[in-house]
Design a protein around this motif. Structure first.
Motif, short mmCIF file in Angstrom:
data_model
loop_
_atom_site.label_atom_id
_atom_site.label_comp_id
_atom_site.label_asym_id
_atom_site.label_seq_id
_atom_site.Cartn_x
_atom_site.Cartn_y
_atom_site.Cartn_z
N ARG A 144 55.94 48.32 62.54
CA ARG A 144 55.94 49.15 61.34
C ARG A 144 56.43 50.56 61.67
N GLU B 277 59.64 58.52 51.29
CA GLU B 277 59.77 59.24 50.01
C GLU B 277 58.66 60.29 49.86
N ASN B 278 57.42 59.88 50.16
CA ASN B 278 56.32 60.82 50.02
C ASN B 278 56.38 61.93 51.07
N ASP C 201 63.86 54.80 59.33
CA ASP C 201 64.06 55.22 57.94
C ASP C 201 63.96 56.74 57.78
N VAL D 183 59.61 52.87 60.39
CA VAL D 183 59.43 54.21 59.82
C VAL D 183 60.38 55.20 60.51
N MET E 214 49.25 57.87 58.44
CA MET E 214 49.93 57.18 57.34
C MET E 214 49.00 56.11 56.77
N GLY F 2 52.51 58.47 53.64
CA GLY F 2 52.57 57.03 53.87
C GLY F 2 53.93 56.38 53.70
N SER F 3 54.93 57.14 53.24
CA SER F 3 56.28 56.57 53.09
C SER F 3 57.28 57.70 53.27
N THR G 147 48.30 58.46 51.75
CA THR G 147 49.41 58.06 50.87
C THR G 147 50.49 59.13 50.87
#
Ligand code: ADP
Ligand code: ASP
Ligand code: MG
Length: 440
Positions: A69, A15-16, A76, A73, A37, A12-13, A9
């Motif tokens: 996916r 933001e994180n 982004d 990523v 991820m 995993g994004s 997690t």
């Protein structure tokens, strides 16, 4: 030197990953260990299983979905075109290889090769993510130092020698980034430390480099006093001893891989569990000191098989248990719980791969009965076996069918074997009485 491990997690994004970036860019020299991820390893396992089932077209579709996916990523995560281009090239190469693997005949190594891709992807992207911001970080391959021996245990000598060499070759590097989970086996084939193994990677590295501390950064504010997936209102524990943490991890607390404490315990290197999404929260410190009294935490592990071995010959016969243990040893099957009476011995195993062979050999000198779908519930705390309130547990659980009890094997563990269907009720009842009605 610190070792910081970030779980699925935590990376995993976008933001994180930005949270992780700010955590690792502070402080001195460190090794940063990353998981794949979140969702990636599960997706890779599914791809591997689908190939093994011979459904290569379905596997190809799963590869395409995961590839898409990762393209998202990359777009982004990076703002600079050169970083986007370089990362897309890397992602393309990984997924090209995965596509090729979907049409290959099944081999013993297929699973290991496929699941390794998750950590390779996350570490590549995160190291470039730091570099895009001008943060100097060196990506080191776990395959250059992480190896297991013939018994599938970490080859500590090889690991230390190679890590020392890599660190000495990069004296001006402050941040090393490497993959958790993956390694080579004793024959040099791609392998891994089993699911959740990135925690273990971090503590193996911590021991090899003599780290000041190993930090496990995850998606929760520390080790909780019960499994938050099954019980409401669990609380983070601020301190655990190595023994307490090891027992809880071994008996199912998913937050730590069961072997995490092993490499650092003798070296007294503290392990700290922290929340990536809330770095200011205290978390849990695991070290050599034992403090507090009574039950500190409860954990549960499913998939347990209970075996009862009855024999009239056990009566006053020395060497009976030796004979029993030798059979389990022969099949490399470790025993978790054990209770004995004058005519029978009951024990549990969590790996039933060789169950049939074991039973066949035991039946040569005893009557054997087997119960599967059992769960061990483990209560842990400093000196709990001597705590005056511990006996109340049995009152609390009077409606639960308790098949075995292990009490006094160590001073800080009481284990109960129950039917898996009773797990939820047992965990919730124990939690209510132990932590909410001030039993301790
Ligand atoms: P990571 O991907 O960071 O390794 P894991 O999913 O492996 O994270 O472990 C963290 C999860 O473990 C928590 O989100 C929680 O659901 C679960 N968990 C199970 N038992 C405990 C416990 N006793 N304390 C904290 N978390 C626990
Ligand atoms: N990615 C691996 C898994 O999901 C290892 C880990 O996350 O620790 O099991
Ligand atoms: Mg984990």
């Amino acid at each position: 030197m610190l070792v910081l491990k970030f779980g699925g997690t935590s990376v995993g994004s976008v933001e994180n990953m930005a949270n992780v970036k700010s955590i690792v860019s502070e402080g001195g020299r460190k090794v940063v260990v990353l998981s794949a991820m979140s969702g990636t390893t599960n997706a890779l396992v599914e791809i591997s299983n689908t190939i093994t089932e011979g459904k290569s077209l379905d596997a190809l579709n799963l590869v395409e979905a995961l590839n898409n996916r990762y393209i998202t990523v990359v777009n982004d995560l990076f703002s600079k075109q050169t970083f986007i281009d370089e990362s897309l090239e890397y992602v393309d190469a990984v997924f090209k290889e995965l596509r090729e693997l979907t049409s290959q005949p099944h081999s013993a190594f297929l699973y290991n090769i496929i699941v390794a891709k998750g950590e390779l992807l996350s570490t590549f992207m995160f190291s470039r993510f730091l570099q895009q911001d001008g943060i100097k970080a060196t990506l080191i391959s776990a395959f250059d130092f992480m190896r297991t021996d013939r018994l599938h245990e970490p080859d500590s000598f090889y690991i230390k020698q190679n890590l020392d060499r890599i660190l000495n070759e990069n004296t001006d590097t402050e941040i090393f980034i490497t993959q958790g989970f993956i390694c080579l086996d004793a024959d040099g084939h791609i392998s891994n430390l089993e699911r959740g193994g990135s925690d273990f990677t971090a503590s193996i590295i911590g021991a090899a480099v003599g780290a000041d501390e190993v930090q496990i950064w995850t998606d929760i504010d520390g080790f909780h006093n019960n499994d938050p997936r099954f019980v409401h209102d669990t609380d983070a524990i601020s301190h655990l001893s190595f023994d307490e943490a090891a027992e809880l991890a071994y008996f199912g607390a998913k937050i730590l891989h069961p072997q995490t404490v092993m490499p650092v315990r003798d070296l007294k290197i503290p392990v700290r569990i922290k929340n990536t999404m809330d770095p200011a929260a205290h978390g849990t410190l695991i070290d050599d000191s034992a403090e507090g009294e009574g039950i500190k935490a409860i954990a549960a592990i499913d998939g347990i098989t209970a075996i009862k071995i009855k024999s009239a010959r056990m009566l006053q016969a020395s060497g009976f248990l030796k004979k029993v243990f030798e059979i389990f040893e022969k099949y490399h099957t470790s025993i978790d719980m054990i209770t004995t009476s004058e005519i029978a011995v009951s024990l549990t195993i969590d790996d039933a791969t060789f169950l049939q062979d074991i039973v066949t050999e035991l039946e040569e000198f005893s009557n054997v009965s087997v119960d599967s779908h059992r769960t061990i519930v483990c209560l842990v705390g400093n000196n709990i076996v001597h705590h005056p309130d511990t006996h109340k547990l049995f009152q609390i659980l009077q409606d639960i069918n308790i098949r075995m009890i292990s009490y006094g094997g160590s001073n800080n563990n009481i284990s109960l074997l129950i039917n898996t269907s009773d797990k939820l009720e047992t965990l919730q009842k124990l939690h209510r009485y132990v932590f909410e009605e001030a039993l301790v």
